[in-house]
Design a protein around this motif. Structure first.
Motif, short mmCIF file in Angstrom:
data_model
loop_
_atom_site.label_atom_id
_atom_site.label_comp_id
_atom_site.label_asym_id
_atom_site.label_seq_id
_atom_site.Cartn_x
_atom_site.Cartn_y
_atom_site.Cartn_z
N ARG A 67 0.85 -1.20 0.00
CA ARG A 67 0.00 0.00 0.00
C ARG A 67 0.88 1.24 0.00
O ARG A 67 1.89 1.30 0.71
N ARG A 68 0.48 2.25 -0.75
CA ARG A 68 1.21 3.50 -0.76
C ARG A 68 0.87 4.32 0.49
O ARG A 68 -0.25 4.25 0.99
N THR A 119 -6.37 -3.03 6.47
CA THR A 119 -5.21 -2.19 6.20
C THR A 119 -4.29 -2.34 7.39
O THR A 119 -4.67 -2.02 8.52
N GLU A 120 -3.07 -2.85 7.16
CA GLU A 120 -2.19 -3.25 8.25
C GLU A 120 -0.83 -2.58 8.12
O GLU A 120 -0.29 -2.44 7.02
N PHE A 121 -0.27 -2.18 9.28
CA PHE A 121 0.99 -1.44 9.30
C PHE A 121 2.11 -2.27 9.93
O PHE A 121 1.86 -3.20 10.71
N VAL A 157 -3.59 -2.43 13.08
CA VAL A 157 -4.60 -2.58 12.04
C VAL A 157 -5.39 -1.28 12.00
O VAL A 157 -6.05 -0.91 12.97
N ALA A 158 -5.34 -0.55 10.87
CA ALA A 158 -5.97 0.76 10.79
C ALA A 158 -7.44 0.68 10.42
O ALA A 158 -8.21 1.59 10.72
N GLY A 159 -7.83 -0.39 9.77
CA GLY A 159 -9.23 -0.54 9.38
C GLY A 159 -9.46 -1.96 8.90
O GLY A 159 -8.53 -2.63 8.45
N PHE A 160 -10.70 -2.42 9.00
CA PHE A 160 -11.01 -3.79 8.56
C PHE A 160 -12.46 -3.88 8.14
O PHE A 160 -13.30 -3.04 8.50
#
Length: 255
Positions: free
Chosen positions: A179-180, A219-221, A226-229
């Protein structure tokens, strides 16, 4: 009841795709919405521990629905070497406990032994290569690091210690795509590597019988956040979006 697959999914993906040394203890709060975008509740997640002492996670999901206020709390611990995993899950409705799921799983010789103590005693023998949640995260991150740039696909067996699984393992098929950076990311996540993931969970015989038991996008860092699911269960969709993130102090791992 939506609370069940949501906590299964959170157990499956927490922490996110972090290298072990980069997993950051943290506390996060998520706003929960349904497929129409209507807010349904909130999720709190807290991750503690390190590569020496193991990892503890606490998740609390509050949902308001036609049944009243439903609260599901899940506490798990996984040893640093991935050989032991304990879990305790409770479900409350309007302040009264109505269900509990508690047990542990351990590597023993050439097998993984699952012992459930509540709601009733059960014991099962699973293959030795079944991974617990954080061990599965490490395996995914290792696959990313060795594959180079671009998307990857990987399938693994996992035991998540969540209601709905009982003593069964799940076959989890994962697609990971780089992901950018996004200027809209929370401050603590700015500049970190991140990925989009999509996972299909096949519980028990579901892998041979047809479609997945449920799916999850996230969205995982690289620091384990986890920023969103988004959880997809048949025609139902539940979403979680991070609203608040606190990176907690960490202690040096002395081996």
């Amino acid at each position: 009841m939506r609370a069940l697959p949501l906590l299964i999914a959170l157990a499956a993906t927490a922490p996110a795709l972090a290298e072990e040394a980069a997993i950051a203890p943290h506390r996060a709060i998520y706003a929960m919405t349904d497929e129409s975008g209507s807010q349904t509740g909130r999720m709190e997640v807290e991750l503690l521990g390190d590569a020496c002492r193991g990892y503890a996670m606490l998740r609390r999901l509050e949902i308001d629905n036609d049944f009243g206020k439903v609260v599901r709390t899940s506490a798990t611990w996984e040893s640093a070497d991935g050989s032991a995993y304990s879990f305790n899950d409770t479900l409350e409705q309007d302040g009264t406990e109505i269900k509990r799921f508690r047990g542990k799983a351990e590597r023993e010789n050439d097998a993984t032994i699952v012992r459930i103590v509540a709601p009733e005693e059960q014991k099962a023998k699973l293959p030795a290569n079944v991974l617990f949640p954080i061990s599965r995260t490490k395996a995914l991150r290792s696959a990313i690091d060795t594959s180079g740039p671009g998307a990857i696909m990987k399938s693994m067996q996992a035991y998540l210690g969540a209601p709905g699984f009982g003593t069964k393992a799940a076959q989890v098929s994962t697609i990971v795509q780089p992901r950018r950076p996004d200027p809209g990311d929370l401050g603590a996540l700015q500049g970190l590597k991140s990925w989009y993931t999509r996972e299909a969970f096949f519980i028990g015989e579901a892998f041979h019988d047809g479609g997945p038991s449920f799916e999850m996008k996230a969205t995982e860092f690289e620091n384990g956040v986890v920023a969103g699911f988004e959880v997809i269960e048949g025609n139902r969709i539940s979403r979680g979006r991070i609203e608040k993130l606190e990176i907690l102090p960490s202690q040096p791992c002395k081996g």
